[in-house]
Structures are given as structure tokens and as C-alpha cells.
Design a protein around this motif. Sequence first.
Motif, PDB file in Angstrom:
ATOM      1  N   ASP A  37      51.736  40.069  43.098  1.00  0.00           N
ATOM      2  CA  ASP A  37      52.123  41.058  42.081  1.00  0.00           C
ATOM      3  C   ASP A  37      50.945  42.001  41.831  1.00  0.00           C
ATOM      4  N   GLU A  38      50.692  42.385  40.593  1.00  0.00           N
ATOM      5  CA  GLU A  38      49.615  43.311  40.270  1.00  0.00           C
ATOM      6  C   GLU A  38      48.251  42.691  40.578  1.00  0.00           C
ATOM      7  N   HIS A  39      47.312  43.535  41.001  1.00  0.00           N
ATOM      8  CA  HIS A  39      45.962  43.048  41.292  1.00  0.00           C
ATOM      9  C   HIS A  39      45.198  42.690  40.019  1.00  0.00           C
ATOM     10  N   PHE A  40      45.590  43.278  38.868  1.00  0.00           N
ATOM     11  CA  PHE A  40      44.826  43.106  37.636  1.00  0.00           C
ATOM     12  C   PHE A  40      45.667  42.460  36.547  1.00  0.00           C
ATOM     13  N   VAL A  41      45.012  41.676  35.701  1.00  0.00           N
ATOM     14  CA  VAL A  41      45.622  41.134  34.494  1.00  0.00           C
ATOM     15  C   VAL A  41      44.730  41.513  33.322  1.00  0.00           C
ATOM     16  N   GLU A  42      45.343  41.600  32.146  1.00  0.00           N
ATOM     17  CA  GLU A  42      44.613  42.033  30.956  1.00  0.00           C
ATOM     18  C   GLU A  42      44.222  40.805  30.141  1.00  0.00           C
ATOM     19  N   THR A  43      42.961  40.443  30.203  1.00  0.00           N
ATOM     20  CA  THR A  43      42.486  39.251  29.504  1.00  0.00           C
ATOM     21  C   THR A  43      42.086  39.527  28.066  1.00  0.00           C
ATOM     22  N   ALA A  44      41.762  40.767  27.773  1.00  0.00           N
ATOM     23  CA  ALA A  44      41.424  41.224  26.428  1.00  0.00           C
ATOM     24  C   ALA A  44      41.869  42.671  26.332  1.00  0.00           C
ATOM     25  N   PRO A  45      42.079  43.185  25.110  1.00  0.00           N
ATOM     26  CA  PRO A  45      42.590  44.551  24.982  1.00  0.00           C
ATOM     27  C   PRO A  45      41.776  45.565  25.775  1.00  0.00           C
ATOM     28  N   GLY A  46      42.418  46.177  26.770  1.00  0.00           N
ATOM     29  CA  GLY A  46      41.780  47.192  27.581  1.00  0.00           C
ATOM     30  C   GLY A  46      40.890  46.666  28.681  1.00  0.00           C
ATOM     31  N   ARG A  47      40.686  45.370  28.750  1.00  0.00           N
ATOM     32  CA  ARG A  47      39.825  44.778  29.766  1.00  0.00           C
ATOM     33  C   ARG A  47      40.681  44.158  30.856  1.00  0.00           C
ATOM     34  N   MET A  48      40.610  44.727  32.059  1.00  0.00           N
ATOM     35  CA  MET A  48      41.410  44.260  33.179  1.00  0.00           C
ATOM     36  C   MET A  48      40.519  43.504  34.162  1.00  0.00           C
ATOM     37  N   GLY A  60      40.606  41.524  37.905  1.00  0.00           N
ATOM     38  CA  GLY A  60      41.458  41.545  39.088  1.00  0.00           C
ATOM     39  C   GLY A  60      41.082  40.520  40.134  1.00  0.00           C
ATOM     40  N   LEU A  61      42.086  40.155  40.922  1.00  0.00           N
ATOM     41  CA  LEU A  61      41.902  39.382  42.143  1.00  0.00           C
ATOM     42  C   LEU A  61      42.206  40.346  43.276  1.00  0.00           C
ATOM     43  N   LEU A  62      41.166  40.841  43.923  1.00  0.00           N
ATOM     44  CA  LEU A  62      41.291  41.966  44.830  1.00  0.00           C
ATOM     45  C   LEU A  62      41.594  41.516  46.258  1.00  0.00           C
ATOM     46  N   PRO A  63      42.226  42.388  47.051  1.00  0.00           N
ATOM     47  CA  PRO A  63      42.507  42.040  48.446  1.00  0.00           C
ATOM     48  C   PRO A  63      41.216  41.768  49.214  1.00  0.00           C
ATOM     49  N   GLU A  64      41.314  40.907  50.203  1.00  0.00           N
ATOM     50  CA  GLU A  64      40.145  40.611  51.032  1.00  0.00           C
ATOM     51  C   GLU A  64      40.576  40.366  52.470  1.00  0.00           C
ATOM     52  N   ILE A  65      39.625  40.569  53.364  1.00  0.00           N
ATOM     53  CA  ILE A  65      39.818  40.233  54.771  1.00  0.00           C
ATOM     54  C   ILE A  65      39.069  38.936  55.040  1.00  0.00           C
ATOM     55  N   ALA A  66      39.742  37.970  55.648  1.00  0.00           N
ATOM     56  CA  ALA A  66      39.133  36.671  55.918  1.00  0.00           C
ATOM     57  C   ALA A  66      39.492  36.229  57.329  1.00  0.00           C
ATOM     58  N   ASP A  67      38.647  35.390  57.894  1.00  0.00           N
ATOM     59  CA  ASP A  67      38.975  34.827  59.201  1.00  0.00           C
ATOM     60  C   ASP A  67      39.751  33.525  59.025  1.00  0.00           C
ATOM     61  N   ARG A  68      40.352  33.048  60.093  1.00  0.00           N
ATOM     62  CA  ARG A  68      41.200  31.865  60.045  1.00  0.00           C
ATOM     63  C   ARG A  68      40.424  30.639  59.541  1.00  0.00           C
ATOM     64  N   GLU A  69      39.192  30.451  60.018  1.00  0.00           N
ATOM     65  CA  GLU A  69      38.417  29.275  59.653  1.00  0.00           C
ATOM     66  C   GLU A  69      38.139  29.247  58.150  1.00  0.00           C
ATOM     67  N   THR A  70      37.862  30.413  57.572  1.00  0.00           N
ATOM     68  CA  THR A  70      37.608  30.478  56.132  1.00  0.00           C
ATOM     69  C   THR A  70      38.834  30.066  55.339  1.00  0.00           C
ATOM     70  N   LEU A  71      39.998  30.542  55.750  1.00  0.00           N
ATOM     71  CA  LEU A  71      41.221  30.215  55.023  1.00  0.00           C
ATOM     72  C   LEU A  71      41.593  28.752  55.170  1.00  0.00           C
ATOM     73  N   VAL A  72      41.388  28.180  56.347  1.00  0.00           N
ATOM     74  CA  VAL A  72      41.736  26.779  56.564  1.00  0.00           C
ATOM     75  C   VAL A  72      40.932  25.874  55.637  1.00  0.00           C
ATOM     76  N   CYS A  73      39.682  26.247  55.382  1.00  0.00           N
ATOM     77  CA  CYS A  73      38.817  25.429  54.542  1.00  0.00           C
ATOM     78  C   CYS A  73      38.977  25.715  53.051  1.00  0.00           C
ATOM     79  N   ARG A  74      39.731  26.733  52.719  1.00  0.00           N
ATOM     80  CA  ARG A  74      39.838  27.127  51.316  1.00  0.00           C
ATOM     81  C   ARG A  74      40.900  26.294  50.600  1.00  0.00           C
ATOM     82  N   PRO A  75      40.608  25.778  49.410  1.00  0.00           N
ATOM     83  CA  PRO A  75      41.629  25.008  48.677  1.00  0.00           C
ATOM     84  C   PRO A  75      42.775  25.898  48.220  1.00  0.00           C
TER      85      PRO A  75
END
Length: 369
Positions: A195-206, A208-223
Motif C-alpha cells: 500500500d502507501e510507502h508512508f504512515v503517519e505516526t504523529a501529526p504531520g510526521r510521516m 516510510g518503508l521505502l522500496p529497495e533493490i536486494a539480491d536473492r541471498e539477502t532476501l533468503v536470510c531475511r526474517p
Amino acid sequence: MDLRSSSPRAVWWLPVEESVPGAPRVVLADRAARGEFAALQAVLHQLGVPTVRLDAAHAAAPPACQDPPAYPDDGLPGRPDSLDLTISLDGGLVTMDGRCLRPSVVWARGPMPRAIPGTPGPAGSLIRADSWSALVDQLAAIAPASLPGRRLGRLAQLAGAAAAGVRTPRTIVTTDPGAAAAELPRGRLVVKVLDEHFVETAPGRMVGLLPEIADRETLVCRPSPGFPMIVQEYVEHDLELRVYYLAGDVHAFAVTKPSPDAPWRDPAGVSVRATPAPPRAVEVVRRLARDWGLVFGAFDLLLAAGEVVFLEVNADGDWRWFEAKAGTRAVTNAAALMVRTLHLNVLRATSPPPISGVLDFLLLGTEAL
């Protein structure tokens, strides 16, 4: 990202001779800190289009316990401290701060506020925020013309583009990116939220969990993150395009960046230049906009060996940042022309436009812009 603002809740730009209650007006609703609608409103004012711009964040905030200061009635921006609003569904009339208008065009941009200060308890804050968000979203229901059009989720966009014969990256939505990586072609992968990259945790403060490029090995090891995410193949490409669709008009920017999150984390490292959109890209954008009922959309595309690859479209996409990087105002001016045309169409449907309005329309593109 900081979207806090000290702007007034409603900024009016009306003719000095304004005297007709209930006259058609363009309504713009957004967070003032984003800047797009302030620039758009200024151009519309030059073109003689009466507007009111709502700061959605301030409208949602509770009023201060004091009398609102006086604000001018001379066509200049006012600064009321609280926003009083009433909508008549029978007549399609809206009263804001004692002024009565009939919306001709409503353009509302998201996301609307979800964190509001000054109300007791989280339930009160959420109800206030959701109520104002619903009002802004549904204000278009009483206007003859509204923007941006349908807001489709990323999965619906990818499915619709593929059904239209447009190339899209191979995509998996999963709570286990490591397992998904094994099912996609070898090489780099793109990971982003559903969904949206940003969430509002406090009034006016966004935040975000931003897009990233990763290799296969990094993703396999990621929880597992514990929520659904998009994992896509990375498409090698010759050119990345940000293409703006405005009621049939198309404006494109070529974008070069070191990583998907660079516009937020390293804006100085991003290069943007205005460029003519390739004919095939124009064809794709217009086809998808028509299929999805979009009046406005910011399309992200790739050109790979001459083929157009569709990534996503943001119906609320910013454009001033790209304009500033490229040294142009083309999208702002195109947006003003689009809104003015929609506004004039509403006027023509009720009564012939004044001669001066027609002459102004014919002179667009000169001193006004």
C-alpha cells in the motif's frame, strides 16, 4: 517526511467583485505542505478561475479555543482559525466560513490525515480524522467534475496493465520474501510495500518503508516481516520515466537515480530532465488512464530495449519536486489548463461564459503562464 504546516485551513482566491452566493468554484483539498495545490491555485487565479484550497490536515485538527481572527473579503488569501462547513445534498451547496459556493471541480489528493492532535483518546482522534477524510473524498459526489479518478491498488494496476498487453515485472505478494525470491528469475529483486510507502505516526510526521533493490541471498536470510509485501523481478532498462497524464495531455521526465529510495534519502543524487514521451509510452499511459477512469495520474515506466514496462501509477502523485529538479513548470501549467477547462465546461452547461472569459481562454500560454 515532515508535512506539518502553518498555513490557514482555507485559502480563498476569488474575484474582487465577488458577490454571488452559491456561484461555481473550484475546490482543492490537500496537505498544504506538499506544495502542489498552492502553485496550482496561484496559476488558476491568474487565469481568472475562483478557487478555495483546503489544508486537509488543519481542517481535521480541532479548533483553538479562541475567536477566529478576521480575514479579508477582497480576494486575497484569508486565515480563519477554524473551519466551519455545511453541505446541502439537495442543492449541492457548500458553506465554508460563512461563504456559500457550488463546487464545479473538486480535486482531492491523499493520503488524508490519520494522526490528529488535541482530542482525548485515540478513538476520538481517529474518528475526527476519518470523518474529515471521508468528507474530502466524498465532496466530489456533489461536483459535476472531480479528480483524480479511481485509485487502484498496486495489484489491480499490474493485473490491468498485463490484461491490456503491457509488460509488467514478474510479481509475487507474500509474507515470506525469502521463499518468493526462489520463484523469481535470478538476479536483483525489488521489494516494496503493498500500500502507501508512508504512515503517519504523529501529526504531520510521516515514516516510510521505502522500496529497495536486494539480491536473492539477502532476501533468503531475511526474517518474515509479518505482513504482505511485493517482491518483483528487477527489470534491466535503458530509461526510467515519470509520466504525468492530465485529461489526455502527457508530460514526461527522464529520471536517473542510484536506488529506488534515492528521491527521499539522497535527492541530490537524483537527476531529472523533461523529455518528450516516446509514442509507445504515450499510447500505454492514455490506454491505461482510459481503462481505469483516471483524469490525473503519475505513471512510473521503464523503457527496456524499446519496450514499455509498467511499474505503477499514483493518482495522487507529486509533481513539483520533479519540476524543480528539471527547471520547468510544465505540469503545473498543464494542471491549471485542465482544471480551467473542466470549470468552464461546468459554466457552459448552465449558462454561456462571459466574453472576457472566452478571450482569456484563447490567450492561455502567454503572460498568464
